[in-house]
Scaffold this active site. Sequence first.
Site, PDB file in Angstrom:
ATOM      1  N   LYS A  51       0.862  -1.196   0.000  1.00 19.08           N
ATOM      2  CA  LYS A  51       0.000   0.000   0.000  1.00 19.08           C
ATOM      3  C   LYS A  51       0.890   1.234   0.000  1.00 19.08           C
ATOM      4  O   LYS A  51       1.092   1.881   1.030  1.00 19.08           O
ATOM      5  CB  LYS A  51      -0.909  -0.007   1.235  1.00 19.08           C
ATOM      6  CG  LYS A  51      -2.304  -0.527   0.935  1.00 19.08           C
ATOM      7  CD  LYS A  51      -3.183  -0.524   2.152  1.00 19.08           C
ATOM      8  CE  LYS A  51      -4.197   0.588   2.162  1.00 19.08           C
ATOM      9  NZ  LYS A  51      -5.161   0.580   1.071  1.00 19.08           N
TER      10      LYS A  51
HETATM   11  N1  PY5 Z   1      -7.594  -2.432  -3.332  1.00 21.64           N
HETATM   12  C1  PY5 Z   1      -7.075  -1.215  -3.132  1.00 21.64           C
HETATM   13  C2  PY5 Z   1      -6.336  -0.548  -4.236  1.00 21.64           C
HETATM   14  C3  PY5 Z   1      -7.227  -0.597  -1.886  1.00 21.64           C
HETATM   15  O1  PY5 Z   1      -6.700   0.612  -1.685  1.00 21.64           O
HETATM   16  C4  PY5 Z   1      -7.954  -1.234  -0.869  1.00 21.64           C
HETATM   17  C5  PY5 Z   1      -8.147  -0.584   0.467  1.00 21.64           C
HETATM   18  C6  PY5 Z   1      -8.483  -2.515  -1.130  1.00 21.64           C
HETATM   19  C7  PY5 Z   1      -8.279  -3.086  -2.371  1.00 21.64           C
HETATM   20  C8  PY5 Z   1      -9.213  -3.299  -0.074  1.00 21.64           C
HETATM   21  O2  PY5 Z   1      -8.308  -3.741   0.891  1.00 21.64           O
HETATM   22  P1  PY5 Z   1      -8.746  -4.006   2.408  1.00 21.64           P
HETATM   23  O3  PY5 Z   1      -9.927  -4.898   2.327  1.00 21.64           O
HETATM   24  O4  PY5 Z   1      -7.581  -4.674   3.018  1.00 21.64           O
HETATM   25  O5  PY5 Z   1      -9.062  -2.697   3.000  1.00 21.64           O
HETATM   26  N2  PY5 Z   1      -8.211   0.803   0.442  1.00 21.64           N
HETATM   27  C9  PY5 Z   1      -8.058   1.570   1.642  1.00 21.64           C
HETATM   28  C10 PY5 Z   1      -9.173   1.309   2.638  1.00 21.64           C
HETATM   29  O6  PY5 Z   1      -8.966   1.610   3.806  1.00 21.64           O
HETATM   30  C11 PY5 Z   1      -7.924   3.025   1.299  1.00 21.64           C
HETATM   31  C12 PY5 Z   1      -9.173   3.730   0.931  1.00 21.64           C
HETATM   32  C13 PY5 Z   1      -9.028   5.218   0.793  1.00 21.64           C
HETATM   33  O7  PY5 Z   1     -10.230   0.783   2.288  1.00 21.64           O
END
Ligand code: PY5
Length: 309
Positions: free
Chosen positions: A156
Amino acid sequence: MPKNKYAFFRGEIRPIEEAKVSVMTSAFNYGTGVFEGIRAFWNEEEKELFVFRMPEHYARFLRSCKILLLDLPYSVEDLCQITLELLRREGFQEDVYIRPLAYKASEEIGVRLHNLESDLAIFALPFEAYLPPGGIRAMVSSWRRIEDNAIPARAKITGAYVNSALAKTEAYLAGFDEAIVLNEDGQVAEGSAENLFLVRDGVLITPPITANILEGITRDTVMTLARDLGLPVVERPVDRTELYLAEEVFLTGTAAGLAPVVEIDHRKIGTGKPGPIFNSLRDLYERVVRGKEKKYRSWCTPVYSRPAA
Ligand code: PY5
Protein backbone atom coordinates in the site's frame (compact mmCIF):
# COMPACT_ATOMS: atom_id res chain seq x y z
CA MET A 1 -12.35 21.59 14.18
CA PRO A 2 -11.02 18.09 13.55
CA LYS A 3 -12.93 15.41 15.44
CA ASN A 4 -9.70 13.73 16.50
CA LYS A 5 -7.37 15.19 19.08
CA TYR A 6 -4.21 13.08 18.88
CA ALA A 7 -1.73 11.37 16.61
CA PHE A 8 1.14 9.01 17.23
CA PHE A 9 4.01 10.99 15.73
CA ARG A 10 7.82 10.86 16.20
CA GLY A 11 7.63 8.14 18.80
CA GLU A 12 4.77 9.32 20.98
CA ILE A 13 1.12 10.29 21.19
CA ARG A 14 0.87 14.06 20.76
CA PRO A 15 -1.81 16.67 20.05
CA ILE A 16 -2.84 16.38 16.38
CA GLU A 17 -1.66 20.00 15.78
CA GLU A 18 1.92 18.91 16.49
CA ALA A 19 1.86 16.08 13.96
CA LYS A 20 3.28 18.01 11.00
CA VAL A 21 6.02 17.23 8.48
CA SER A 22 8.29 19.58 6.51
CA VAL A 23 7.82 20.26 2.79
CA MET A 24 11.36 18.86 2.46
CA THR A 25 10.26 15.41 3.66
CA SER A 26 11.38 12.75 1.22
CA ALA A 27 8.04 10.92 1.19
CA PHE A 28 6.15 14.14 0.47
CA ASN A 29 8.37 14.75 -2.54
CA TYR A 30 8.45 11.22 -3.98
CA GLY A 31 5.52 9.24 -2.57
CA THR A 32 7.85 6.92 -0.67
CA GLY A 33 5.54 5.96 2.14
CA VAL A 34 3.19 3.07 2.87
CA PHE A 35 -0.10 3.12 4.73
CA GLU A 36 -2.91 1.05 6.12
CA GLY A 37 -6.61 1.56 6.50
CA ILE A 38 -8.08 -0.13 9.56
CA ARG A 39 -11.55 0.22 11.00
CA ALA A 40 -12.92 -0.02 14.48
CA PHE A 41 -16.65 -0.58 14.97
CA TRP A 42 -18.77 0.60 17.87
CA ASN A 43 -20.97 -2.03 19.56
CA GLU A 44 -23.76 -0.16 21.35
CA GLU A 45 -25.02 -3.11 23.45
CA GLU A 46 -21.57 -3.85 24.85
CA LYS A 47 -20.50 -0.17 24.84
CA GLU A 48 -17.28 -1.37 23.28
CA LEU A 49 -15.17 -0.39 20.29
CA PHE A 50 -13.75 -3.35 18.32
CA VAL A 51 -10.76 -3.02 15.99
CA PHE A 52 -11.26 -5.38 13.06
CA ARG A 53 -8.42 -7.77 12.12
CA MET A 54 -5.81 -5.38 13.50
CA PRO A 55 -2.87 -7.85 13.59
CA GLU A 56 -3.55 -8.82 9.96
CA HIS A 57 -3.52 -5.15 8.94
CA TYR A 58 -0.24 -4.50 10.75
CA ALA A 59 1.31 -7.66 9.30
CA ARG A 60 0.46 -6.32 5.83
CA PHE A 61 1.80 -2.90 6.88
CA LEU A 62 5.17 -4.46 7.77
CA ARG A 63 5.17 -6.37 4.45
CA SER A 64 4.61 -3.06 2.63
CA CYS A 65 7.50 -1.60 4.69
CA LYS A 66 9.74 -4.48 3.64
CA ILE A 67 9.10 -3.80 -0.04
CA LEU A 68 9.96 -0.09 0.37
CA LEU A 69 12.93 -0.75 2.70
CA LEU A 70 11.23 1.16 5.52
CA ASP A 71 12.75 0.14 8.83
CA LEU A 72 10.48 0.60 11.82
CA PRO A 73 11.52 -0.44 15.33
CA TYR A 74 8.03 -1.88 15.96
CA SER A 75 6.54 -5.37 15.84
CA VAL A 76 2.92 -6.16 14.95
CA GLU A 77 2.20 -6.40 18.68
CA ASP A 78 3.85 -2.99 19.34
CA LEU A 79 1.78 -1.38 16.58
CA CYS A 80 -1.42 -2.89 18.00
CA GLN A 81 -0.60 -1.59 21.48
CA ILE A 82 0.15 1.92 20.20
CA THR A 83 -3.15 1.92 18.28
CA LEU A 84 -5.16 0.79 21.32
CA GLU A 85 -3.51 3.47 23.44
CA LEU A 86 -4.30 6.14 20.83
CA LEU A 87 -7.95 5.02 20.60
CA ARG A 88 -8.31 5.03 24.40
CA ARG A 89 -6.91 8.56 24.57
CA GLU A 90 -9.43 9.67 21.93
CA GLY A 91 -12.27 7.89 23.73
CA PHE A 92 -14.32 7.36 20.57
CA GLN A 93 -17.82 5.88 20.95
CA GLU A 94 -18.59 5.54 17.25
CA ASP A 95 -17.18 3.82 14.16
CA VAL A 96 -13.67 5.04 13.37
CA TYR A 97 -11.06 4.75 10.66
CA ILE A 98 -7.42 4.29 11.64
CA ARG A 99 -4.65 5.42 9.33
CA PRO A 100 -1.08 4.24 10.03
CA LEU A 101 1.66 5.66 7.77
CA ALA A 102 5.31 4.69 7.51
CA TYR A 103 7.41 7.02 5.41
CA LYS A 104 10.85 8.17 4.39
CA ALA A 105 11.22 11.05 6.80
CA SER A 106 14.64 12.51 5.88
CA GLU A 107 14.63 16.09 4.66
CA GLU A 108 17.01 16.01 1.72
CA ILE A 109 17.09 15.90 -2.08
CA GLY A 110 17.66 12.53 -3.75
CA VAL A 111 15.27 9.87 -5.03
CA ARG A 112 16.10 6.59 -3.36
CA LEU A 113 15.04 4.18 -0.66
CA HIS A 114 18.39 3.55 1.03
CA ASN A 115 20.14 5.65 3.70
CA LEU A 116 17.05 7.60 4.71
CA GLU A 117 15.28 7.79 8.07
CA SER A 118 11.98 5.94 8.38
CA ASP A 119 9.21 7.17 10.64
CA LEU A 120 5.73 6.15 11.76
CA ALA A 121 2.55 8.18 12.18
CA ILE A 122 -0.90 6.94 13.22
CA PHE A 123 -4.13 8.87 13.49
CA ALA A 124 -7.74 7.84 13.82
CA LEU A 125 -10.95 9.71 13.10
CA PRO A 126 -14.70 9.12 13.04
CA PHE A 127 -15.66 7.22 9.94
CA GLU A 128 -17.80 8.61 7.16
CA ALA A 129 -19.31 6.57 4.31
CA TYR A 130 -16.78 6.05 1.53
CA LEU A 131 -19.15 5.07 -1.28
CA PRO A 132 -22.76 6.09 -1.81
CA PRO A 133 -25.18 3.69 -0.11
CA GLY A 134 -27.60 1.67 -2.21
CA GLY A 135 -26.02 0.55 -5.46
CA ILE A 136 -22.90 1.70 -7.28
CA ARG A 137 -22.72 2.70 -10.92
CA ALA A 138 -19.22 1.90 -12.17
CA MET A 139 -17.22 2.31 -15.34
CA VAL A 140 -14.22 0.40 -16.59
CA SER A 141 -11.40 2.92 -16.39
CA SER A 142 -9.25 3.99 -19.32
CA TRP A 143 -6.36 3.91 -16.84
CA ARG A 144 -4.58 0.57 -16.34
CA ARG A 145 -3.54 -0.87 -13.00
CA ILE A 146 0.12 -0.39 -12.12
CA GLU A 147 2.25 -3.49 -12.71
CA ASP A 148 4.12 -5.36 -10.00
CA ASN A 149 7.37 -4.57 -11.79
CA ALA A 150 6.56 -0.85 -11.93
CA ILE A 151 4.99 -0.05 -8.56
CA PRO A 152 3.81 -3.15 -6.67
CA ALA A 153 0.07 -2.96 -5.99
CA ARG A 154 0.32 -5.50 -3.17
CA ALA A 155 2.17 -2.93 -1.10
CA LYS A 156 0.00 0.00 0.00
CA ILE A 157 2.44 2.61 -1.32
CA THR A 158 1.30 6.23 -0.97
CA GLY A 159 2.69 7.26 -4.39
CA ALA A 160 0.90 4.35 -6.09
CA TYR A 161 -2.42 5.92 -5.18
CA VAL A 162 -1.96 8.40 -8.01
CA ASN A 163 -3.13 5.47 -10.15
CA SER A 164 -6.28 5.08 -8.01
CA ALA A 165 -6.90 8.84 -7.96
CA LEU A 166 -6.67 9.11 -11.77
CA ALA A 167 -9.19 6.28 -12.17
CA LYS A 168 -11.54 7.51 -9.45
CA THR A 169 -11.70 11.07 -10.72
CA GLU A 170 -12.13 10.00 -14.34
CA ALA A 171 -15.16 7.96 -13.20
CA TYR A 172 -16.52 10.76 -11.02
CA LEU A 173 -16.22 13.39 -13.77
CA ALA A 174 -17.98 11.02 -16.19
CA GLY A 175 -20.90 10.73 -13.77
CA PHE A 176 -20.11 7.34 -12.20
CA ASP A 177 -19.57 6.42 -8.55
CA GLU A 178 -16.51 4.24 -8.95
CA ALA A 179 -13.88 2.95 -11.40
CA ILE A 180 -13.02 -0.67 -12.16
CA VAL A 181 -9.43 -0.94 -13.31
CA LEU A 182 -8.03 -3.54 -15.72
CA ASN A 183 -4.42 -4.66 -15.58
CA GLU A 184 -2.00 -4.54 -18.53
CA ASP A 185 -3.19 -8.01 -19.60
CA GLY A 186 -6.64 -6.48 -20.10
CA GLN A 187 -8.16 -8.46 -17.27
CA VAL A 188 -10.04 -7.16 -14.26
CA ALA A 189 -7.84 -6.09 -11.35
CA GLU A 190 -10.00 -4.22 -8.81
CA GLY A 191 -11.82 -1.00 -7.96
CA SER A 192 -9.90 2.22 -7.29
CA ALA A 193 -9.66 1.35 -3.58
CA GLU A 194 -11.57 -1.94 -3.30
CA ASN A 195 -11.26 -5.54 -4.37
CA LEU A 196 -13.89 -6.96 -6.71
CA PHE A 197 -16.11 -10.04 -6.60
CA LEU A 198 -18.61 -11.34 -9.14
CA VAL A 199 -21.11 -14.17 -9.09
CA ARG A 200 -21.57 -16.41 -12.12
CA ASP A 201 -23.78 -19.51 -11.99
CA GLY A 202 -23.84 -19.18 -8.21
CA VAL A 203 -20.02 -19.27 -7.93
CA LEU A 204 -18.25 -16.41 -6.16
CA ILE A 205 -15.26 -15.35 -8.30
CA THR A 206 -12.47 -12.87 -7.57
CA PRO A 207 -9.24 -12.06 -9.45
CA PRO A 208 -6.12 -13.83 -8.09
CA ILE A 209 -3.45 -12.05 -6.02
CA THR A 210 -1.17 -12.09 -9.09
CA ALA A 211 -3.58 -9.79 -11.01
CA ASN A 212 -1.90 -6.61 -9.64
CA ILE A 213 -4.39 -6.20 -6.82
CA LEU A 214 -3.98 -5.27 -3.21
CA GLU A 215 -4.21 -8.46 -1.16
CA GLY A 216 -7.28 -7.17 0.62
CA ILE A 217 -8.18 -8.14 4.14
CA THR A 218 -11.89 -7.61 3.48
CA ARG A 219 -11.42 -9.83 0.40
CA ASP A 220 -10.01 -12.53 2.66
CA THR A 221 -12.84 -11.98 5.16
CA VAL A 222 -15.47 -12.33 2.43
CA MET A 223 -13.89 -15.51 1.04
CA THR A 224 -13.79 -17.01 4.55
CA LEU A 225 -17.41 -16.07 5.31
CA ALA A 226 -18.58 -17.33 1.90
CA ARG A 227 -16.87 -20.71 2.35
CA ASP A 228 -18.32 -20.99 5.86
CA LEU A 229 -21.76 -20.33 4.33
CA GLY A 230 -21.12 -23.21 1.91
CA LEU A 231 -20.69 -21.02 -1.20
CA PRO A 232 -18.15 -22.08 -3.84
CA VAL A 233 -15.33 -19.50 -4.10
CA VAL A 234 -12.84 -19.34 -6.98
CA GLU A 235 -9.81 -17.08 -7.50
CA ARG A 236 -9.17 -16.81 -11.23
CA PRO A 237 -8.51 -14.24 -13.98
CA VAL A 238 -11.68 -12.32 -14.93
CA ASP A 239 -12.46 -10.84 -18.36
CA ARG A 240 -14.08 -7.43 -18.70
CA THR A 241 -17.24 -8.76 -20.38
CA GLU A 242 -17.78 -11.29 -17.59
CA LEU A 243 -18.63 -8.25 -15.47
CA TYR A 244 -21.52 -7.39 -17.78
CA LEU A 245 -22.89 -10.95 -17.67
CA ALA A 246 -22.48 -11.59 -13.95
CA GLU A 247 -25.51 -12.21 -11.73
CA GLU A 248 -23.92 -10.01 -9.08
CA VAL A 249 -20.86 -7.77 -8.73
CA PHE A 250 -19.65 -6.16 -5.51
CA LEU A 251 -16.64 -4.34 -4.12
CA THR A 252 -14.90 -4.94 -0.80
CA GLY A 253 -12.57 -2.81 1.26
CA THR A 254 -11.97 -1.48 4.73
CA ALA A 255 -13.33 1.96 3.88
CA ALA A 256 -16.01 0.77 1.44
CA GLY A 257 -17.15 -2.29 3.40
CA LEU A 258 -19.19 -4.52 1.07
CA ALA A 259 -20.70 -2.39 -1.69
CA PRO A 260 -23.01 -3.70 -4.44
CA VAL A 261 -22.37 -2.67 -8.07
CA VAL A 262 -25.67 -2.40 -9.94
CA GLU A 263 -24.45 -1.01 -13.26
CA ILE A 264 -21.17 -1.21 -15.22
CA ASP A 265 -20.52 0.68 -18.48
CA HIS A 266 -24.29 1.34 -18.79
CA ARG A 267 -25.15 -2.38 -18.49
CA LYS A 268 -27.44 -3.38 -15.66
CA ILE A 269 -25.86 -6.06 -13.45
CA GLY A 270 -28.26 -8.94 -12.77
CA THR A 271 -31.62 -7.47 -11.80
CA GLY A 272 -30.08 -4.02 -11.23
CA LYS A 273 -30.49 -4.46 -7.48
CA PRO A 274 -28.14 -5.87 -4.81
CA GLY A 275 -28.25 -9.67 -5.22
CA PRO A 276 -29.03 -12.41 -2.67
CA ILE A 277 -25.43 -13.61 -2.26
CA PHE A 278 -24.27 -10.05 -1.67
CA ASN A 279 -27.09 -9.42 0.81
CA SER A 280 -26.34 -12.50 2.89
CA LEU A 281 -22.59 -11.80 2.94
CA ARG A 282 -23.09 -8.17 3.87
CA ASP A 283 -25.53 -8.97 6.66
CA LEU A 284 -23.07 -11.44 8.13
CA TYR A 285 -20.12 -9.05 7.67
CA GLU A 286 -21.95 -6.25 9.50
CA ARG A 287 -22.48 -8.55 12.50
CA VAL A 288 -18.98 -10.00 12.41
CA VAL A 289 -17.17 -6.63 12.48
CA ARG A 290 -19.10 -5.53 15.59
CA GLY A 291 -18.18 -8.69 17.47
CA LYS A 292 -21.74 -10.06 17.25
CA GLU A 293 -20.76 -13.45 15.79
CA LYS A 294 -19.03 -15.64 18.33
CA LYS A 295 -17.28 -17.73 15.71
CA TYR A 296 -15.37 -14.71 14.39
CA ARG A 297 -14.95 -12.85 17.66
CA SER A 298 -11.16 -13.42 17.57
CA TRP A 299 -11.03 -10.97 14.63
CA CYS A 300 -12.27 -8.19 16.91
CA THR A 301 -9.92 -6.53 19.42
CA PRO A 302 -11.80 -4.66 22.17
CA VAL A 303 -10.37 -1.22 22.90
CA TYR A 304 -11.74 -0.39 26.35
CA SER A 305 -12.16 -3.66 28.21
CA ARG A 306 -8.44 -4.44 28.02
CA PRO A 307 -6.16 -3.24 30.80
CA ALA A 308 -4.33 -0.09 29.67
CA ALA A 309 -0.73 -0.75 28.63
N1 PY5 B 1 -7.59 -2.43 -3.33
C1 PY5 B 1 -7.07 -1.22 -3.13
C2 PY5 B 1 -6.34 -0.55 -4.24
C3 PY5 B 1 -7.23 -0.60 -1.89
O1 PY5 B 1 -6.70 0.61 -1.68
C4 PY5 B 1 -7.95 -1.23 -0.87
C5 PY5 B 1 -8.15 -0.58 0.47
C6 PY5 B 1 -8.48 -2.52 -1.13
C7 PY5 B 1 -8.28 -3.09 -2.37
C8 PY5 B 1 -9.21 -3.30 -0.07
O2 PY5 B 1 -8.31 -3.74 0.89
P1 PY5 B 1 -8.75 -4.01 2.41
O3 PY5 B 1 -9.93 -4.90 2.33
O4 PY5 B 1 -7.58 -4.67 3.02
O5 PY5 B 1 -9.06 -2.70 3.00
N2 PY5 B 1 -8.21 0.80 0.44
C9 PY5 B 1 -8.06 1.57 1.64
C10 PY5 B 1 -9.17 1.31 2.64
O6 PY5 B 1 -8.97 1.61 3.81
C11 PY5 B 1 -7.92 3.03 1.30
C12 PY5 B 1 -9.17 3.73 0.93
C13 PY5 B 1 -9.03 5.22 0.79
O7 PY5 B 1 -10.23 0.78 2.29
